[in-house]
Each structure stands twice: as structure tokens, then as C-alpha cells.
Write a protein that holds these residues in place. Structure first.
Motif, PDB file in Angstrom:
ATOM      1  N   GLY B  56       0.823  -1.207   0.000  1.00 14.47           N
ATOM      2  CA  GLY B  56       0.000   0.000   0.000  1.00 14.47           C
ATOM      3  C   GLY B  56       0.856   1.256   0.000  1.00 14.47           C
ATOM      4  N   ASN B  57       1.909   1.249   0.818  1.00 11.94           N
ATOM      5  CA  ASN B  57       2.793   2.406   0.864  1.00 11.94           C
ATOM      6  C   ASN B  57       3.410   2.674  -0.497  1.00 11.94           C
ATOM      7  N   VAL B  58       3.835   1.593  -1.188  1.00 11.18           N
ATOM      8  CA  VAL B  58       4.419   1.772  -2.522  1.00 11.18           C
ATOM      9  C   VAL B  58       3.380   2.353  -3.474  1.00 11.18           C
ATOM     10  N   ALA B  59       2.162   1.785  -3.447  1.00 14.46           N
ATOM     11  CA  ALA B  59       1.130   2.237  -4.384  1.00 14.46           C
ATOM     12  C   ALA B  59       0.792   3.705  -4.161  1.00 14.46           C
ATOM     13  N   ILE B  60       0.595   4.085  -2.895  1.00  7.88           N
ATOM     14  CA  ILE B  60       0.252   5.480  -2.611  1.00  7.88           C
ATOM     15  C   ILE B  60       1.404   6.401  -2.982  1.00  7.88           C
ATOM     16  N   SER B  61       2.630   5.937  -2.724  1.00  7.30           N
ATOM     17  CA  SER B  61       3.787   6.761  -3.037  1.00  7.30           C
ATOM     18  C   SER B  61       3.892   6.990  -4.545  1.00  7.30           C
ATOM     19  N   LEU B  62       3.596   5.965  -5.342  1.00  2.73           N
ATOM     20  CA  LEU B  62       3.631   6.117  -6.796  1.00  2.73           C
ATOM     21  C   LEU B  62       2.530   7.056  -7.263  1.00  2.73           C
ATOM     22  N   LEU B  63       1.371   7.017  -6.575  1.00  3.54           N
ATOM     23  CA  LEU B  63       0.228   7.821  -7.016  1.00  3.54           C
ATOM     24  C   LEU B  63       0.227   9.217  -6.405  1.00  3.54           C
ATOM     25  N   ARG B  64       1.220   9.521  -5.558  1.00  3.78           N
ATOM     26  CA  ARG B  64       1.083  10.699  -4.697  1.00  3.78           C
ATOM     27  C   ARG B  64       0.959  12.011  -5.464  1.00  3.78           C
ATOM     28  N   ASN B  65       1.514  12.073  -6.684  1.00  7.42           N
ATOM     29  CA  ASN B  65       1.413  13.336  -7.422  1.00  7.42           C
ATOM     30  C   ASN B  65       0.139  13.434  -8.246  1.00  7.42           C
ATOM     31  N   ILE B  66      -0.596  12.333  -8.365  1.00 11.16           N
ATOM     32  CA  ILE B  66      -1.812  12.344  -9.185  1.00 11.16           C
ATOM     33  C   ILE B  66      -3.057  12.540  -8.316  1.00 11.16           C
ATOM     34  N   ILE B  67      -3.015  12.071  -7.064  1.00 10.91           N
ATOM     35  CA  ILE B  67      -4.216  12.103  -6.228  1.00 10.91           C
ATOM     36  C   ILE B  67      -4.544  13.534  -5.828  1.00 10.91           C
ATOM     37  N   PRO B  68      -5.764  14.016  -6.134  1.00 16.02           N
ATOM     38  CA  PRO B  68      -6.169  15.333  -5.623  1.00 16.02           C
ATOM     39  C   PRO B  68      -6.345  15.236  -4.114  1.00 16.02           C
ATOM     40  N   SER B  69      -5.861  16.238  -3.386  1.00 17.88           N
ATOM     41  CA  SER B  69      -5.802  16.066  -1.933  1.00 17.88           C
ATOM     42  C   SER B  69      -7.190  15.992  -1.306  1.00 17.88           C
ATOM     43  N   LYS B  70      -8.204  16.504  -2.001  1.00 11.60           N
ATOM     44  CA  LYS B  70      -9.551  16.477  -1.417  1.00 11.60           C
ATOM     45  C   LYS B  70     -10.114  15.072  -1.295  1.00 11.60           C
ATOM     46  N   ILE B  71      -9.823  14.226  -2.257  1.00 17.76           N
ATOM     47  CA  ILE B  71     -10.418  12.889  -2.217  1.00 17.76           C
ATOM     48  C   ILE B  71      -9.391  11.832  -1.823  1.00 17.76           C
ATOM     49  N   ARG B  72      -8.289  12.239  -1.200  1.00 21.28           N
ATOM     50  CA  ARG B  72      -7.226  11.260  -0.968  1.00 21.28           C
ATOM     51  C   ARG B  72      -7.647  10.166   0.009  1.00 21.28           C
ATOM     52  N   ILE B  73      -8.537  10.502   0.969  1.00 21.22           N
ATOM     53  CA  ILE B  73      -8.945   9.471   1.934  1.00 21.22           C
ATOM     54  C   ILE B  73      -9.633   8.328   1.204  1.00 21.22           C
ATOM     55  N   ILE B  74     -10.519   8.684   0.266  1.00 21.26           N
ATOM     56  CA  ILE B  74     -11.251   7.639  -0.455  1.00 21.26           C
ATOM     57  C   ILE B  74     -10.302   6.823  -1.309  1.00 21.26           C
ATOM     58  N   VAL B  75      -9.344   7.489  -1.984  1.00 22.61           N
ATOM     59  CA  VAL B  75      -8.385   6.755  -2.802  1.00 22.61           C
ATOM     60  C   VAL B  75      -7.590   5.797  -1.927  1.00 22.61           C
TER      61      VAL B  75
END
Lengths: 248, 215
Positions: B56-75
Motif C-alpha cells: 500500500g505504501n508503494v502504491a500510494i507513493s507512486l500515485l502521490r502526485n496524481i491524487i487530488p488532496s480532497k479525495i485522498r482518503i477515499i483513494v
């Protein structure tokens, strides 16, 4: 009616979210320093559980469980989508929390202010997802019972956090060994309270067969002993805080 | 370790003791307490969290620049839920009995605060390799406490380890039981876990005075 009452008391006292299954411990420990904030969070948990458990019950009943899709037509009757339940439940909870937040902010700003930051945090409170998962695994039969289960397990959680917050406010004046201060003593008190709540165990079962009855007796005897000790400790504690107060 | 620079090694070492997720950061308590009545369940739980947190840490780290911060909890929740479904299905296929014992607590890895906590605090701001190490380190720190609690509860409560009797047979009165030793049923009931963790915290903070809270 009787099964409603039974479920209500069972989920508050016997299957208490905190003392029997340890759900929502993170926020239970983090937000229990003051009674006022604890009440806010507890109320929010009751509210969200009362909304999400029936929602997820509907999802489970008409979408997820084995053969649930039969209402679409006979060719869908043997689908079993229950492996998707985690992702659907958590998505429902997260969106419901968002929705509730928006609605409450619009229609009752005072309630919104008192719940404050707790609402968004609730999406990741294990007690909420746990409520839905237990509802699924215990096969709660009707929508009404699911609602009842949501509300009553919320109340159980509320009682627990209220009690620990009150104790923590008091214990600040006691002489706790330094390494146990804060987190350590909170854990141990919660453990003792959990042992107390275990004694509700015989409330509904009533000892149907002999073996269970014997087992219950022995555990009850043990619990009684521990409780006696606990009472003594409590008395000692009171004396200490009383003396402290006098000294001050 | 030649493989890792000193800074990277600390990512793994710190959570094992002085920055332990359970006893210091107070994350991930729920599951730690509920399933530790036997050692086997504790180990399986620790390994599951290791998998979910590392990946999970790897996946979130790879996606970290794409995820809009408003919906990050759901992602984040979706990423964790997907990984947990994988764990759950594997357990059901290869260790059905065990998955029955763990029951809903496998699903509750999703809302294990340790996972969301590490996503928020670390993976959203660091590269994949460092996030992976951080995930492994924290999951190991979590696992250690689980195994310690599980060890003492199973040993003192049932006299077994991984289901093997190590203290003798209580019915035939062999081993320790010959001297009048008895299992402590108190260790089996759920509240005992809280008290064991409380004692671990006590021991840890007595050894390292810097960790003591001022009420």
C-alpha cells in the motif's frame, strides 16, 4: 419486539464494541482526555453507525450475498459477490460520512461545530466498518434489526468512551508510577473495565446446558475476586486523591 | 547493512522500539488486542499487515502526485481495501480454519489506523523505495508487539505455543502440571490483552525515560 430488546441490550453490554471486541480503540484512546470532546465523538459515532449499518444491510441483502441478485432475474441467481463486501462497505461509509457532513453543515451549523473535526475522522474508525462487518457475519435478519444494531452498538461505544474520559479526568490527581502515566494506565483501566463488562455475559444466555453453567460459575468466581480487588484499589485511589486535595 | 544507507536503515529500525506504532504512536490497537489469544493468529495477522502496509505504501507513493488532496482518503481506502481483499481470499483458500478465527478482523485491516497513518504521514511525501522500507519497518514494529502479546497469552493461558503443548499435559498431570501448576484462564479472555499491552508499555518506558508522558 422481544428480539429487538434482546439485541439492544446485547450489543450495548455483552458485545460492547470497546470491551468485548476492541473496535475503535484508536480514537477511544486519542480523544478520551476530556469528557466534553468524548461526548461529541460518541454522538457522532452513534449517528454514523445508525446510518451506515442499515445502508450496508441493504447492499448486502440485494447485491452481495450468495444469490442476492435473484431479483434481477433467474439467470443471475447463482452469483456470489460477497468477496466485494469490504470495498463496497468502506466506500459506502466514506461517502455517507461525507454526505452527513455536508447535510449537517447546511442544516445545523451548531451541531456541525460541536462535532467538528470528528466527522471526517469517523470514516476510518474501525467501530464503523466493524459494525457493518459484524452485521454481515452475524446474519442480522431484518432492516429494523440492522438499524437497532447500529444504534445500540453506537450507544455501547458512547458509554465506554464517556466512562474512560471521566476516569482519566480524575486520575490526573492520582499518583501513577511515571512510566505508566498516560497511555499505560489507560490500557490497564480499560482492561479492568472490560473484565467488569464480562460479567454481563450471563445476562441473556441463562445457562442452557450444564457444561456452560459450570464454566460460567468458575469464570464468575474469578471475576468476582478480581472485582473485589478492583473495588479495594478504587477505594485506595479515592483516599489518595482525597488526601491530595486536603494537602492542597 | 551494506544494502541500505544509514538513513534508510533507520526507517526500519526506529519503529521496532523507540517509535513503535502500537506503544508510542498509539496506532492499530484494535486488531492487536482482539486476535492475540493464540500465537498462530498473531503471526498471520502480522504477516497480513506487513503485506498490506508494504504494498500500500508503494502504491500510494507512486500515485502521490496524481491524487487530488480532497479525495485522498477515499483513494487510500480503495487501495487498502483491494489489498485486503487479496489477503482475505488467499487466507480463505489456503488457511480456512485460521480465517474463521480471524473472522472480521482481516476486513478490519482496512481501518487499521496504522495503515492510514503511514499513508498520510509518510507515503504521500516520499519516494516508493523509502515508503516501502517505512511500511516494512512499521509493520514489523506492529508485528513484534502482536507476537509478544500472543506468546504470553497462549503460554500462560493454554500452556501451548502454536498449538503444541509445551508445559506438559494438564489432564495426565505431566510436565509442570505434575507440580500443581495450572493454566491461567484469565489470559484467554479479551481484557487480558489490554493489561498485557499496558505492562509492555510500562516496561518499555521504564527502560527509556525519554518516552514518559507528563500526564
Amino acid at each position: 419486539m422481544l428480539e429487538h430488546i434482546e439485541l439492544f441490550f446485547k450489543s450495548i453490554f455483552i458485545d460492547n464494541m470497546v470491551f468485548a471486541v476492541f473496535l475503535g480503540m484508536c480514537s477511544y484512546l486519542a480523544v478520551s482526555k476530556k469528557v466534553a470532546t468524548a461526548v461529541g465523538l460518541g454522538a457522532a459515532v452513534i449517528f454514523v453507525l445508525a446510518v451506515t449499518v442499515p445502508m450496508n444491510w441493504l447492499l448486502d441483502q440485494y447485491l452481495l450475498r450468495d444469490g442476492a441478485l435473484a431479483w434481477l432475474g433467474p439467470e443471475y441467481a447463482d452469483y456470489n459477490l460477497s468477496f466485494l463486501s469490504f470495498i463496497l462497505f468502506i466506500a459506502t461509509i466514506a461517502t455517507m460520512v461525507q454526505l452527513v457532513e455536508i447535510v449537517v453543515e447546511k442544516f445545523s451549523p451548531s451541531l456541525y461545530n460541536s462535532l467538528g473535526i470528528f466527522l471526517p475522522l469517523i470514516a476510518v474508525n474501525c467501530a464503523i466498518l466493524g459494525g457493518s462487518l459484524f452485521m454481515q457475519s452475524r446474519e442480522i435478519a431484518t432492516l429494523g434489526l440492522a438499524f437497532n444494531y447500529g444504534v445500540s452498538s453506537g450507544i455501547g461505544w458512547f458509554l465506554a468512551i464517556l466512562a474512560i474520559a471521566a476516569i482519566r479526568e480524575k486520575i490526573r490527581y492520582s499518583n501513577v508510577p511515571a512510566p505508566l502515566r498516560g497511555l499505560g494506565i489507560t490500557f490497564i483501566i480499560t482492561g479492568l473495565m472490560g473484565i467488569g463488562f464480562q460479567s454481563f455475559g450471563g445476562m441473556l444466555t441463562g445457562g442452557s446446558d450444564e457444561e456452560a453453567a459450570v464454566e460460567e460459575k468458575t469464570t464468575a468466581a474469578k471475576i468476582e475476586k478480581v472485582e473485589k480487588k478492583e473495588n479495594k484499589e478504587e477505594i485506595d485511589e479515592k483516599e489518595v486523591s482525597y488526601n491530595d486535595a486536603i494537602n492542597k | 547493512m551494506a544494502l541500505l544507507s544509514k538513513k534508510d536503515a533507520n526507517l526500519i529500525k526506529d519503529p521496532l522500539a523507540d517509535n513503535n506504532p502500537i506503544t508510542i504512536q498509539v496506532l492499530g490497537i484494535c486488531s492487536a488486542l482482539a486476535i492475540t489469544a493464540e500465537l498462530k493468529a498473531s503471526v498471520v495477522m502480522a504477516v497480513s499487515v506487513l503485506f498490506v502496509l508494504g504494498m500500500g505504501n508503494v502504491a500510494i507513493s507512486l500515485l502521490r502526485n496524481i491524487i487530488p488532496s480532497k479525495i485522498r482518503i477515499i483513494v487510500q481506502l480503495i487501495v487498502v481495501a483491494t489489498l485486503v481483499i487479496i489477503v482475505d481470499q488467499v487466507l480463505k483458500a489456503f488457511a480456512y480454519e485460521l480465517s474463521k478465527t480471524l473472522s472480521v478482523f482481516v476486513g478490519l485491516i482496512i481501518t487499521n489506523c496504522i495503515i492510514m497513518g503511514r499513508f498520510e504521514a509518510f507515503a504521500l511525501g516520499n519516494g516508493p523505495w523509502r515508503s516501502f522500507l517505512d511500511g516494512i519497518g512499521n509493520a514489523l514494529g506492529y508485528g513484534i508487539i502482536l507476537v509478544i502479546v500472543g506468546f504470553f497469552r497462549e503460554l500462560l493461558g493454554s500452556g501451548t505455543l502454536f498449538g503444541f503443548p509445551v508445559l506438559g499435559n494438564p489432564i495426565d498431570k505431566t510436565g509442570l502440571y505434575a507440580f500443581g501448576y495450572e493454566n491461567n484462564g484469565f489470559m484467554i479472555i479479551p481484557p487480558a490483552a489490554l493489561i498485557v499491552v499496558g505492562i509492555i508499555i510500562w516496561v518499555q518506558r521504564s527502560r527509556n525515560k525519554a518516552l514518559i508522558e507528563d500526564n
